[in-house]
Design an enzyme around this catalytic site. Structure first.
Site, PDB file in Angstrom:
ATOM      1  CG  ASN A 120      -5.275   3.515   8.538  1.00 37.39           C
ATOM      2  OD1 ASN A 120      -5.412   2.534   7.808  1.00 37.39           O
ATOM      3  ND2 ASN A 120      -4.894   4.701   8.090  1.00 37.39           N
ATOM      4  NE  ARG A 132      -3.154   2.690   2.569  1.00 40.32           N
ATOM      5  CZ  ARG A 132      -3.187   3.464   3.643  1.00 40.32           C
ATOM      6  NH1 ARG A 132      -2.819   3.009   4.829  1.00 40.32           N
ATOM      7  NH2 ARG A 132      -3.605   4.707   3.550  1.00 40.32           N
ATOM      8  CE1 TYR A 156      -0.040   3.186  13.527  1.00 37.05           C
ATOM      9  CE2 TYR A 156      -2.018   4.133  12.561  1.00 37.05           C
ATOM     10  CZ  TYR A 156      -0.741   3.627  12.422  1.00 37.05           C
ATOM     11  OH  TYR A 156      -0.153   3.570  11.187  1.00 37.05           O
ATOM     12  CD  GLU A 189      -5.015   7.694   9.808  1.00 46.24           C
ATOM     13  OE1 GLU A 189      -4.577   8.766  10.244  1.00 46.24           O
ATOM     14  OE2 GLU A 189      -4.666   6.586  10.252  1.00 46.24           O
ATOM     15  CD  GLU A 201      -1.750   4.114   8.042  1.00 43.55           C
ATOM     16  OE1 GLU A 201      -1.510   4.588   9.180  1.00 43.55           O
ATOM     17  OE2 GLU A 201      -1.917   4.812   7.032  1.00 43.55           O
ATOM     18  CG  HIS A 216      -1.325   8.946   3.273  1.00 42.04           C
ATOM     19  ND1 HIS A 216      -1.372   7.591   3.549  1.00 42.04           N
ATOM     20  CD2 HIS A 216      -0.977   9.534   4.446  1.00 42.04           C
ATOM     21  CE1 HIS A 216      -1.075   7.376   4.820  1.00 42.04           C
ATOM     22  NE2 HIS A 216      -0.812   8.544   5.389  1.00 42.04           N
TER      23      HIS A 216
HETATM   24  C1  FCB Z   1      -1.387   7.403  10.664  1.00 43.03           C
HETATM   25  C2  FCB Z   1      -1.027   7.953   9.298  1.00 43.03           C
HETATM   26  C3  FCB Z   1       0.303   7.468   8.794  1.00 43.03           C
HETATM   27  C4  FCB Z   1       1.343   7.401   9.889  1.00 43.03           C
HETATM   28  C5  FCB Z   1       0.814   6.671  11.095  1.00 43.03           C
HETATM   29  C6  FCB Z   1       1.805   6.537  12.215  1.00 43.03           C
HETATM   30  O1  FCB Z   1      -2.306   8.255  11.274  1.00 43.03           O
HETATM   31  O2  FCB Z   1      -1.998   7.568   8.346  1.00 43.03           O
HETATM   32  O3  FCB Z   1       0.696   8.304   7.733  1.00 43.03           O
HETATM   33  O4  FCB Z   1       1.801   8.657  10.201  1.00 43.03           O
HETATM   34  O5  FCB Z   1      -0.343   7.311  11.564  1.00 43.03           O
END
Ligand code: FCB
Length: 459
Positions: A296, A85, A298, A174, A372, A129
């Site tokens: 995505n 990607r 985290y 995002e 992600e 992006h």
């Molecule tokens: C996400 C972004 C990516 C990267 C990660 C750590 O929010 O999409 O570009 O910065 O965080």
């Protein structure tokens, strides 16, 4: 290259056709910002303003992927991923954001796609992006409806060139972060601090997504998704004020971006009334069926009401300045390990997120891909990253065992890169970059993932 295994993988078995990949983005890796006819992006300008990027750096060279892409494709082949990607830089293809297409810009992605296919790696481009062409930003960027229309024209130009070889596409990355961090609180480009007046940027990105889906389909695209950032919102307490604040945060970060796409409506009528219209008509464009939905993930966020009796000034949260006028306040999450970025490591929140999505959206949720997931740690012997990936893959598998239809998983990121307002200090890569020489060195996590993928392939 080192062929020793970091540690045997004992991951649960994923389906045979599960898509394994890694992610990057143009602004974070390409560099060569003034080459090949590329126009300026809002991030080029923002980084050049001084004081915006923590380490004073800029994305001018980044990791020089523009010139070293063949070496990077070699790394992807060695890693053994099924897909890569990456993002196409809008200002490289349409330097002014609208109008003339720069053939030399498309040539770069043409070469990249061919190199990937020759290496047996599926190209999975993201069309946007965050690198808004500066010429459009100067006229308000995503606050203006025209930007959505220009985005669709650009999507058409990319599909016209790459559509014979690219099967799957991602429209946006995002839109929530760009709205909040870029237009809401000014932590990211374009550095606007509009708080709730940033909401038109959300609507126009979603509209741009819908118009781009139409453009891609007209060019015969087989499979289209989006990469939205999501994470569970945890209430700071059961107190009414905390619950209301957390629910509002969840609405703005999760539901505002999922529901127009999946249900064809905004999650709140009062909020929809604040958006520039014709909202009802736009929602029809925004909610065209998607082939899959990219998430995505985290971290979860604990949210409560703003502290009464606080200073009234902005607070600092994980390095992000939160304006005091926001009706919610993120709180520290206690009791979990943290990455070098200070983000808590909470794999089980990924299971929770996926179960929540299935519960909320039921049959309206298409198959999911994790587009992600990753962490910032320094060092070549990055055993923390191995533990992070191992834990999150187990959590993902658990959601799948509970019936959530997940088709793929992409690690952020293939290599260390320009981490936006943090500069180069946060290292998310499976491959280490020496910024003095731009040498690429696979980390222990690279070998771990390579071996895990070989293991999965053995079936
Ligand atoms: C996400 C972004 C990516 C990267 C990660 C750590 O929010 O999409 O570009 O910065 O965080």
């Amino acid at each position: 290259m080192d062929t020793t295994s970091a540690r045997p993988s004992s991951l649960p078995r994923f389906p045979r056709n599960f898509l394994w990949g890694v992610s990057t983005s143009a602004q974070q890796i390409e560099g060569a910002v003034g080459e090949g006819g590329r126009g300026r992006s809002a991030w080029d300008v923002f980084a050049g303003e001084g004081g915006r990027i923590k380490d004073g750096s800029d994305p001018g060279v980044a990791v020089d992927h523009y010139h070293r892409y063949r070496e990077d494709v070699g790394l992807l082949r060695e890693l053994g991923v099924g897909a890569y990607r990456f993002s196409v830089a809008w200002p490289r293809v349409v330097p002014d954001g609208s109008g003339a297409v720069n053939a030399a810009g498309l040539d770069f992605y043409d070469r990249l796609v061919d190199a990937l296919l020759a290496a047996g790696v599926e190209p999975l481009p993201t069309l946007f992006h965050w690198d808004t062409p500066q010429a459009l930003e100067e006229h308000g960027g995503w606050l203006r409806r025209e930007t959505a229309e220009h985005f669709a024209a650009y999507a058409d130009a990319v599909a016209a060139r790459l559509g014979d070889r690219v099967r799957r596409w991602i429209t946006l990355n995002e839109p929530a972060e760009l709205t909040l961090l870029g237009y809401g609180i000014g932590q990211h480009a374009p550095g606007r601090q509009l708080v709730f007046d940033a909401l038109p940027a959300a609507h126009h990105q979603l509209l741009g997504h819908g118009l781009a889906v139409q453009a891609l389909r007209a060019r015969g695209a087989e499979s289209i998704g989006i990469a939205n950032s999501h994470g569970p919102t945890w209430r700071a307490s059961d107190e009414e004020a905390d619950a209301a604040a957390a629910d509002l945060y969840d609405l703005l970060l999760n539901r505002l971006f999922a529901e127009p796409l999946l249900l064809g409506r905004y999650p709140d009528e009062g909020l929809a009334a604040m958006l520039p219209g014709p909202v009802a008509e736009d929602l029809k464009v925004i909610s065209q069926p998607l082939d899959w939905y990219g998430i995505n993930y985290y971290q979860p966020t604990v949210v409560g009401a703003p502290e009464p009796g606080g200073s009234g000034g902005p607070t600092d949260f994980g390095g992000v300045r939160i304006p005091s006028e926001l009706p919610f306040a993120p709180r520290e999450i206690e009791g979990y390990p943290r990455t070098d970025f200070g983000w808590p490591v909470v794999p089980e929140a990924l299971t929770e997120l996926l179960l929540t999505f299935r519960e909320r959206y039921g049959a309206s949720l298409p198959p999911v891909m994790i587009t992600e997931n990753g962490c910032a740690y320094n060092g070549l012997d990055d055993h923390e990253r191995i533990a992070f990936l191992d834990g999150h893959l187990r959590a993902l598998h658990e959601a799948m065992a509970a019936g959530v239809d997940v088709r793929g998983y992409f690690v952020w990121s293939l290599m260390d890169n320009f981490e936006w307002a943090e500069g180069y200090a946060r290292r998310f890569g499976l491959v280490h970059i020496d910024y003095a020489t731009l040498a690429r060195t696979p980390k222990a996590s690279f070998r771990w993932l390579r071996d895990a993928l070989r293991d999965q392939a053995r079936g």
